[in-house]
Design a protein around this motif. Structure first.
Motif, PDB file in Angstrom:
ATOM      1  N   LEU A  38      45.337  21.635  41.746  1.00 44.85           N
ATOM      2  CA  LEU A  38      45.759  22.868  41.095  1.00 44.85           C
ATOM      3  C   LEU A  38      47.170  22.701  40.545  1.00 44.85           C
ATOM      4  O   LEU A  38      48.064  22.228  41.245  1.00 44.85           O
ATOM      5  N   GLN A  87      50.162  24.913  38.145  1.00 44.43           N
ATOM      6  CA  GLN A  87      50.556  26.144  37.469  1.00 44.43           C
ATOM      7  C   GLN A  87      51.411  25.738  36.278  1.00 44.43           C
ATOM      8  O   GLN A  87      52.446  25.078  36.441  1.00 44.43           O
ATOM      9  N   TYR A 133      46.938  28.795  35.179  1.00 42.81           N
ATOM     10  CA  TYR A 133      46.517  27.818  36.175  1.00 42.81           C
ATOM     11  C   TYR A 133      45.507  26.868  35.571  1.00 42.81           C
ATOM     12  O   TYR A 133      44.591  27.289  34.858  1.00 42.81           O
ATOM     13  N   ILE A 190      43.130  23.236  36.649  1.00 42.34           N
ATOM     14  CA  ILE A 190      42.692  22.313  37.693  1.00 42.34           C
ATOM     15  C   ILE A 190      42.440  20.966  37.032  1.00 42.34           C
ATOM     16  O   ILE A 190      41.712  20.882  36.031  1.00 42.34           O
ATOM     17  N   PRO A 226      42.597  32.921  37.566  1.00 40.36           N
ATOM     18  CA  PRO A 226      43.379  32.945  38.810  1.00 40.36           C
ATOM     19  C   PRO A 226      42.671  33.591  39.998  1.00 40.36           C
ATOM     20  O   PRO A 226      42.844  33.158  41.129  1.00 40.36           O
ATOM     21  N   ILE A 280      40.438  31.090  42.144  1.00 39.21           N
ATOM     22  CA  ILE A 280      40.999  29.889  42.764  1.00 39.21           C
ATOM     23  C   ILE A 280      40.865  29.972  44.280  1.00 39.21           C
ATOM     24  O   ILE A 280      41.206  30.976  44.894  1.00 39.21           O
TER      25      ILE A 280
END
Length: 149
Positions: free
Chosen positions: A21, A23, A28, A30, A61, A64
């Protein structure tokens, strides 16, 4: 040592992706690439790694969830927001969540939320429980409406 990884639903397709992950710029992503090969470059003593577009995905988000480091009775990975059911006992489900310093689960009985019935995940929810869904794809499972078994 527990493997640290995450999952999330892609913004563009709604498919689940699994990996690291990040930011970035308030959103966000992956990284779900091979994680074995990468291109690096160095400029003025600073090192950067190229991330390729087909190896990263922007994710919603709210979807997650972190891998707990544990497997259910079938060997499936258990993630935050998964719904677990006690093997051969329909209607008894657990919702996996993060509670302060550790993962735990809140128990539900036949659609009745057992709030306050919290159990540490690593002590309770592995050998006799199996992942039957998650709260994003299968919220009805917490209401006892259907079961995989």
């Amino acid at each position: 040592m527990r493997q640290i990884k995450f999952r999330g639903k892609r913004l563009d397709s709604g498919e689940w992706v699994y990996g690291d992950l990040l930011q970035v710029c308030g959103g966000y992503i992956i990284y779900h690439g091979s994680q074995t090969e990468s291109d690096e470059f160095e400029d003025d003593g600073k090192t950067a790694i190229y991330l390729y577009k087909n190896e990263v995905s922007a994710v919603h988000p709210d979807t997650i969830g972190q891998f707990t480091g544990l497997l259910d009775r079938n060997g499936d990975e258990i993630y935050e927001d998964d719904i677990l059911e006690r093997y051969n006992e329909q209607g008894v489900t657990m919702h996996v969540n993060w509670f302060g310093p550790q993962f735990g689960c809140i128990q539900h009985w036949d659609g009745v939320n057992g709030e306050g019935s919290w159990y540490p995940l690593d002590n309770y929810c592995t050998e006799e429980w199996e992942v039957i869904g998650n709260i994003h794809d299968n919220p009805e499972l917490l209401n006892g409406e259907q079961s995989k078994s």
